[in-house]
Structures are given as structure tokens and as C-alpha cells.
Design an enzyme around this catalytic site. Sequence first.
Site, short mmCIF file in Angstrom:
data_model
loop_
_atom_site.label_atom_id
_atom_site.label_comp_id
_atom_site.label_asym_id
_atom_site.label_seq_id
_atom_site.Cartn_x
_atom_site.Cartn_y
_atom_site.Cartn_z
N ASN A 23 -12.61 32.07 13.48
CA ASN A 23 -13.08 33.92 13.88
C ASN A 23 -14.29 33.95 14.57
O ASN A 23 -14.82 34.56 14.33
CB ASN A 23 -12.89 33.54 12.60
CG ASN A 23 -14.06 33.12 11.62
OD1 ASN A 23 -14.78 32.84 11.79
ND2 ASN A 23 -13.70 33.63 10.61
N ASP A 29 -13.51 26.52 9.77
CA ASP A 29 -13.33 27.58 8.21
C ASP A 29 -11.75 26.89 7.88
O ASP A 29 -11.54 26.12 8.86
CB ASP A 29 -12.79 28.78 8.46
CG ASP A 29 -12.26 28.93 9.94
OD1 ASP A 29 -11.34 28.86 10.08
OD2 ASP A 29 -13.60 29.69 10.80
N ASP A 98 -11.38 17.62 -2.51
CA ASP A 98 -13.07 16.96 -3.04
C ASP A 98 -12.99 17.23 -4.18
O ASP A 98 -12.94 18.61 -3.92
CB ASP A 98 -13.91 16.95 -2.08
CG ASP A 98 -14.92 16.21 -1.88
OD1 ASP A 98 -15.54 15.44 -3.17
OD2 ASP A 98 -15.72 15.53 -0.58
N ASP A 199 -16.13 13.18 -5.94
CA ASP A 199 -17.88 12.77 -5.33
C ASP A 199 -18.02 12.13 -6.83
O ASP A 199 -18.02 12.58 -7.68
CB ASP A 199 -18.25 14.05 -4.86
CG ASP A 199 -19.19 14.30 -4.38
OD1 ASP A 199 -19.55 13.22 -3.59
OD2 ASP A 199 -20.28 14.77 -5.37
N GLU A 255 -15.50 7.54 -5.44
CA GLU A 255 -17.24 7.72 -5.07
C GLU A 255 -17.88 7.36 -5.90
O GLU A 255 -18.50 7.93 -6.70
CB GLU A 255 -17.71 8.54 -4.23
CG GLU A 255 -19.19 8.12 -3.67
CD GLU A 255 -20.04 9.74 -2.97
OE1 GLU A 255 -20.69 9.59 -2.21
OE2 GLU A 255 -20.00 10.55 -3.76
N HIS A 328 -19.29 11.89 6.22
CA HIS A 328 -19.91 12.53 5.57
C HIS A 328 -21.63 12.59 5.43
O HIS A 328 -22.32 13.36 5.87
CB HIS A 328 -19.75 14.36 5.37
CG HIS A 328 -19.82 13.88 4.00
ND1 HIS A 328 -18.91 13.14 3.14
CD2 HIS A 328 -20.45 13.74 2.54
CE1 HIS A 328 -19.17 12.68 2.09
NE2 HIS A 328 -20.04 13.95 1.61
N ASP A 329 -21.42 11.53 4.71
CA ASP A 329 -22.82 11.44 4.49
C ASP A 329 -23.53 10.10 5.54
O ASP A 329 -24.37 9.59 5.26
CB ASP A 329 -22.44 10.70 3.04
CG ASP A 329 -22.64 11.70 1.86
OD1 ASP A 329 -22.95 13.00 2.50
OD2 ASP A 329 -22.06 11.61 1.40
#
Length: 555
Positions: A23, A29, A98, A199, A255, A328-329
Site C-alpha cells: 500500500n 504487510d 510466531d 519465541d 526458541e 531475523h536476529d
Amino acid sequence: MDRKWWKESVVYQIYPRSFCDSNGDGIGDLGGITGKLDYLHELGINVIWLSPVYKSPNDDNGYDISDYQDIMDEFGTLDDFDELLKRAHELGIKIVMDLVVNHTSDEHPWFVESRSSKDNEKRDFYIWREGKDGKLPNNWGSCFSGPAWEYDERTDMYYLHCFSKKQPDLNWDNPKVRDEVFRMMSWWCDKGIDGFRMDVISMISKREGLPDGRFDEKSGYGGLENTTNGPHVHEYIREMNECVLSKYDIMTVGECAGVTIEEAGKYASLDGSELNMVFQFEHVELDYDEHGKWTTKRIDLRELKNNLSKWQTELEGKAWNSLFLDNHDQPRIVSRLGDESPLSAKSIATFLHFMKGTPYIYQGEELGMTNCRFGSFDDLRDIEEINAYHELVESGRMTASELMAGIEAKGRDNARTPMQWDDSENAGFTSGKPWIMVNPNYKEINAEVELRDTDSVFNYYKRLVSLRRNSEWSELIVYGKYRLLDADRSETFAYERELDGRKLFVLCNLTDREIHYHNGEFKAAKAKLISNYADAELHSDMILRPWFAAVWEIC
């Protein structure tokens, strides 16, 4: 073989904020993800792990949740999620959510109530303590720098937050908390999702009495050993399994910070009483030093392959491994272990994807996306990096240039730069202003170019996925036993996979130079499964070219 669909899968992790913006607001998104499902179908993966998309004030990019049963405004709506789930399932792709339940946002209604008064019914949903002798309740430190306690003047007490002060820890010792979490999980499963990545699930049980931890001079705090793998963690996860997980055909991965092989055997026991597998982090902490992760130190290959092999062999017959190098970490593995070339990206992918376990591909890894040279503190967005700057630079323990070098080598923002779709402005990620800078190398490294190039990193990953999922070698790749070869060599990663008398030989040169390799194990190849050099052949004495990788079935 105890065959399970999640053992035979290849998972693709999406970090929604950075994947695709539909968008033009500069933020990825759900609509953007739905629009790119055909790309993932082309890659061949069959599971998406979706980083948090729940309602959140975004102190930690969605890992601070204010409503578990709604969608973040920037990402869309529940209807958008339902459309994503429906379209993914039509393509044979499962969706794993997640699950972030060690903590919530401080804006979650539970915490708003909890902090309102000492006698509120939600007070015991979180961990509150009085100060001790005019100081903090104990010496525990936050994973995001500073103390793990925040003073709240409304009730003259402190609450525990193992991460940001806007991420108060839930009190899992309260059965009402567990009931609420299990109810929420069942709601998502009934909606049709296919599993949970959990997580920091190893942190949900703290040591009883919350005693001081071992003091760490680097951080100035203690306590990590009292916040992970606590006395009731397995009890609570078995309860979760009994109440929710066992009732659905889903995939679960925990995790587990600080997990040992012995503990992993409990979390991911093949008896099915807890989770399917865990994420452990020993192998991605091998390049830390006295400053922790904030260093340019490189991973030692000998240490890496022996660490990975330890988990392969010691969990054999006991638990299932997860296979990852990027997420992502973590910084980009092609920068961390390779030299950012396509050859190195393919070599690294080869040794990972032929190991025993379920492999995870992090968005952009299949393109060979690299770390980003941020250059300025103002370009950073990650709360961990920003807090480290204030703690380490302002205290004089590191210079700004030293820390920036460490951040550019190991910082989490490296993984969060926008997905590089094409060579148009902003890499085709957005028509607006991206929430974080785009890596300047997007004109050379992008999906549009790589889809057309049969020799690209993307098409190499596509072949790796297909070999594991849809080939005559699939069972051998998924279920075969692992045996490390040449453990003492510092340039090569070589191992064998064996099942019912069939064997694979995996050989990778993880250097940027030619090396001599004497193959004393295998004399002839029945078939070559894959190589990043078209003319790769198996011989007794071989000159392995830079970043050489090949896999053969052995006669």
C-alpha cells in the site's frame, strides 16, 4: 522411520515489516506477502514461519504484543490474514505463527490492569517485586541492556522485563495465565494455522525466589542462568501439549536460549510430549568475544562444523534438529561466513541443507542478500543496537566507530533491510519511503534478475529444496544418519549421510582459495546431486576451487 510432514518440510521465514509493501506506506504487510506467494511456490518451500503480525505498539518490531487475536494496523486486518492463509493453503504452503508468550506489551490490557493496583485480579499475571534495601529486587540484566526491572510509581513496586521495559514478563506460575495462553493458541489453531514457532519459550519459568545471578563484568548484571530452562518449563510445555498441541496436526519449534543438548532432548523428545524441535544458538555465538556479539570476529570453521556435528550425532534417535544460519536476529550468513559472492552463498547452503533436520530459509537468503553498510547511527532501527550504543558508547566501554563496526558485522538490522525484489527504486519493496534503509547492492542482487539466471543463488536454493522434498534421494536426505569426516580440517566441511546402505558424500571448501583435498573415503560416484561448479567430479586427489561444493551418491 518415524515419518512426519514437518521433518520432510522446508521452512521459509518471513519478517513481514521488510518483505513486501502493498500500500505504499513504506512498511511490509499481509497483502504484500499474499502477492508474493507464487514466488515462494516457485522456490518450492512448503511452510512459512510468519514473524509476529499481531497488534503491537512496535517497541520491538512486533515482539511486544498488545492483542494476540488481532492484526497490527500497519500489516492489515484479520480478513487480510484469512486471505493469506487461504491462498497459501491453495498452493500447498502451510503457515506457522510466531507465538510470543514469555512477555506481552505493557499496552496489553492484562498489564494495564495489572499495574493499576496491587489488588487487581490481573496483578499476578506479571512478576512484581518490591525493591531490596532501596535497590532493585535482584541483579538481573535485560537482554536489551540495562537492568531487567522497571520501577512503577503507581504501586511503588518493580516489574520484571527480560527484554525491553515495554515487554513485561508474564507470570507462568499463575495457572490463569496458562489458561489464557492456551485458549488463545486454540483460537488460532481452529482458524486453520499449521503451527507455532515459540519465541524464547525456554524463559517462561524463572528460578524460584528470583535469586541474584552470576555477575557478568561485561554487562554489569547477572541472572541469565535463572531465567532460562527453569524448574517448571517442561511441566508447563507438557501442559501446553496436552491442552492444545496434541489436538492438532501442527508443527512446533521452540526458541530455546541457553539450551543444552540434554535439555533439547526433553523439549523435542521423539515421544511427542512437548515440541517437535528447538532452535539452539551455540553455533551462532562462536564469533562472540569480550564485547559479546558487537565484534568483527569471524566464525572459525573447525569450531562451527564440530559444533553442528555434535548436535547431529548426540540428538540422533532422541530429538529432531532444526537447521538454520540466518534469521531475523542474525546477520547475513553470506557476509558472516562467506565473502558475499554467489559461490560462497551456494557452498554454505549446501552444507546446511544436506544435514539431518528441518531446514529454515530466511527471506533473502535464497538470493544471497548481504549485510548492509549502515554508516550512521541514525540509520539504525533495532532497539537492541540502539540500547547497546547508549550503554557501551556513552559509558566509554567502546568507541562509536568500534560499536558501529560490530553492528555492521552482527547487528539484527542486517537481516531487516527490505527484501530485494528488483532493480527499481527501493528494490521494488515499496513505492513509499522504506521504514529502514534498502541495501545499496539491490541493483545487483534481486529476485527479478535471479529468477531469469539459471545459475543464480535462487535457482541453486530451488534445486536444494527440490532434492529434499521431491527426489529419489529425499528419504536419504531427510532420515539418513550423519557422520562427520575430516573433523580437524579448517578449510573443508565434509560429511556422509547413510540410510539402508545408500550413502551421500557432501564436500564443501569454505575458503576463497584453491585447496588440495585427499578423498580417502569414497572411490566412485553413482550420481552427482548438485554442485556449484558444473564440471565437479569425484577423485581420490582433488583440487577444490574457491567455495567449491558438491554432493554425490556413492557407489
